[in-house]
Scaffold this motif. Structure first.
Motif: not given
Ligand SMILES: [Zn+2]
Ligand SMILES: [Zn+2]
Lengths: 54, 268, 268, 54
Positions: B88-89, B92-93, B97
């Motif tokens: 997930t991160a 996002q990177n 979203d």
């Protein structure tokens, strides 16, 4: 020895019986699960789908 | 069109290229749901904790994990915990979203818990009890559609939510390929399964006999005949997606540069 | 009205009574967001993995966790992994359509990453680098409001999403009390903080001097003067919630029968 | 010995200097972080808020 829960016939049990083991009744062919070993107790083995996880 | 992308978990498939490709698709306005597994990472963590992963063989010859209570704990730690948070991160990177969910969240993936399995041990058939696994029957498509409609990219993993025979629910193990298939079916979405092999070979020794896509059960049958070993699981999942409502299932090479874009565009 | 309930993590506060109380409130049509921590469970898992939790003392005398890369991994495993999944499933067992989220999901809780901390070691002041922590500045209230509007009960935990100075984002540690405060502030919600002490005692040796609620900074000041030790963190969080928009903050005894209902009703 | 990056004065360093250690400049009072030890190198120590996590 134990009794088949399906047909009532005597089912012969081998040594080193384990809880969870499945024994086939030679009279009616039913699959019987070993529920307990001292004294031996059998119940109808549940039908279970073949499935898997991660 | 919505695309469900199944990516590997930890070791098998490096998701970096896949994540960039998801970002590209989302940027273009495509709705994407990412589904991931991570079985090898569960084993690694069990071993780091000094515990031995338990695998059992079914009478049909399928080898699968036996998920006892402790294994389920570690499963939660690794899949919705570490891997899902990192993916997930990672998205996002890349400007996506992303929002991580397990099958437990909002009853996203539900079905009957299976607590007993038939196994073969030392040549004996046995019933082994205490398993935490389940059979997927329902997907909360509304939740995914709401999130997709708000421009989120769901990142979905197992466990699923298992319904106990005597009532109540508990997190249980399910195969991530089949979870992806169930999600794709529920959303009528194309399913892209990324693996480290580029598809299925009609002749396993001849790379020119690649069969890569199927859009109906007949096309799948050809693949099914060719599939071997762990690929049979992917084919099972593909079948479930198609019968659930997916217009198309593509098995694609995770190591390609734009694996999902290629798969969706019909390239190969 | 929306209520944000901060519950303990693992050992300190048994959440069973709290979960039943959340279920009761949700049943009555109240919108509830649950926020949880779980620091002791992180330490337990680090120890099970043969690793030592790292705590550092700041020049101001505050003792806090130093979250290196490996600790962040274990943090993800324990909080969004095991604890969040179990709490979410536990609420669903009570009929609540719970959905687990970390601060990373959908950028729910964001702010600057802090990678260096000032510490005192062997009487020397030092800069210790490689920390994964952050300062909360933003809450994605839209996401929570959408989920609440669809009758889900969000179960929120840390890590938060930390913004790197050089761009990019990464999961980082944040205090769960302050995360709860930030969420309550963003939703203009009442914050109920459950602890195993029944509030704050103006005279720590006299239980009749209990101060339990504050609805303005002046009332808080009275509490602040009385707060000692770890309670100062709760007071800090309370202050942040009130200044962020919460109409009321209640510190309540987690071991009461209906701790949240009592707190919301103004009982004690 | 090393040079204060703020005022240029000589800063005397004790033995067993560690990377990360903060040294006060006795001339201008600046807080200086030890960036390297061989040879000793100082930089202005960053201001950091006191904060904590879980
Ligand atoms: Zn019989
Ligand atoms: Zn100076």
């Amino acid at each position: 020895m134990a009794e088949c829960v399906e047909c009532g016939a005597e089912v012969s049990l081998h040594d080193n019986l384990e809880v969870g083991e499945i024994i086939d009744c030679t009279t009616c062919g039913a699959e019987l699960e070993v529920i307990d070993v001292e004294p031996p107790e059998l119940d109808k083995a549940p039908e279970l789908e073949e499935d898997w996880g991660e | 069109m919505t695309t469900v992308v199944k990516i590997g978990g930890a070791r098998a498939v490096d998701p970096a290229g896949a994540l960039a490709d998801v970002a590209r698709l989302v940027e273009q306005g495509e709705q994407v749901v990412v589904v991931h597994g991570g079985s090898t990472a569960v084993d690694d963590t069990l071993e780091a904790l000094g515990e031995e992963p338990t695998y059992v063989e079914t009478p049909g010859g399928v080898v699968g994990r036996f998920t006892d209570e402790r294994t389920m704990e570690v499963f939660e730690m690794v899949l919705p915990g570490k891997l899902n948070t990192d993916l997930t991160a990672g998205l996002q990177n890349q400007g996506v979203d992303a929002i991580g969910l397990s099958g437990v969240d909002g009853g996203l993936i539900t079905g009957r818990r299976k607590s007993a399995v038939r196994v073969v041990e030392d040549g004996k058939k046995k019933i082994k009890r205490g398993d935490h696994s389940g059979k997927i029957t329902d997907v909360n498509a509304d939740l995914l559609e709401t999130l997709l409609g708000d421009d989120y990219t769901p990142v979905v993993t197992v466990p699923m939510l298992g319904e106990e025979k005597e009532g109540g629910v508990t997190p249980v193990n399910a195969d991530a390929d089949r979870a992806a298939a169930a999600v794709a079916g529920a959303l009528d979405a194309t399913l892209v399964v990324l693996t480290d092999v580029p598809g299925i070979l009609a002749d396993p020794d001849d790379e020119t006999t690649l069969i890569e896509r199927a859009d109906d059960p007949a096309g799948l049958e050809r693949i099914e005949d060719a599939a071997e070993g762990f690929m049979t699981k992917k084919v099972m999942a593909a079948k479930e997606a198609l019968s659930g409502g997916s217009p198309e299932v593509v098995v694609a090479d995770a190591n390609a540069e734009m694996p999902i874009t290629d798969a969706v565009d019909g390239g190969g």
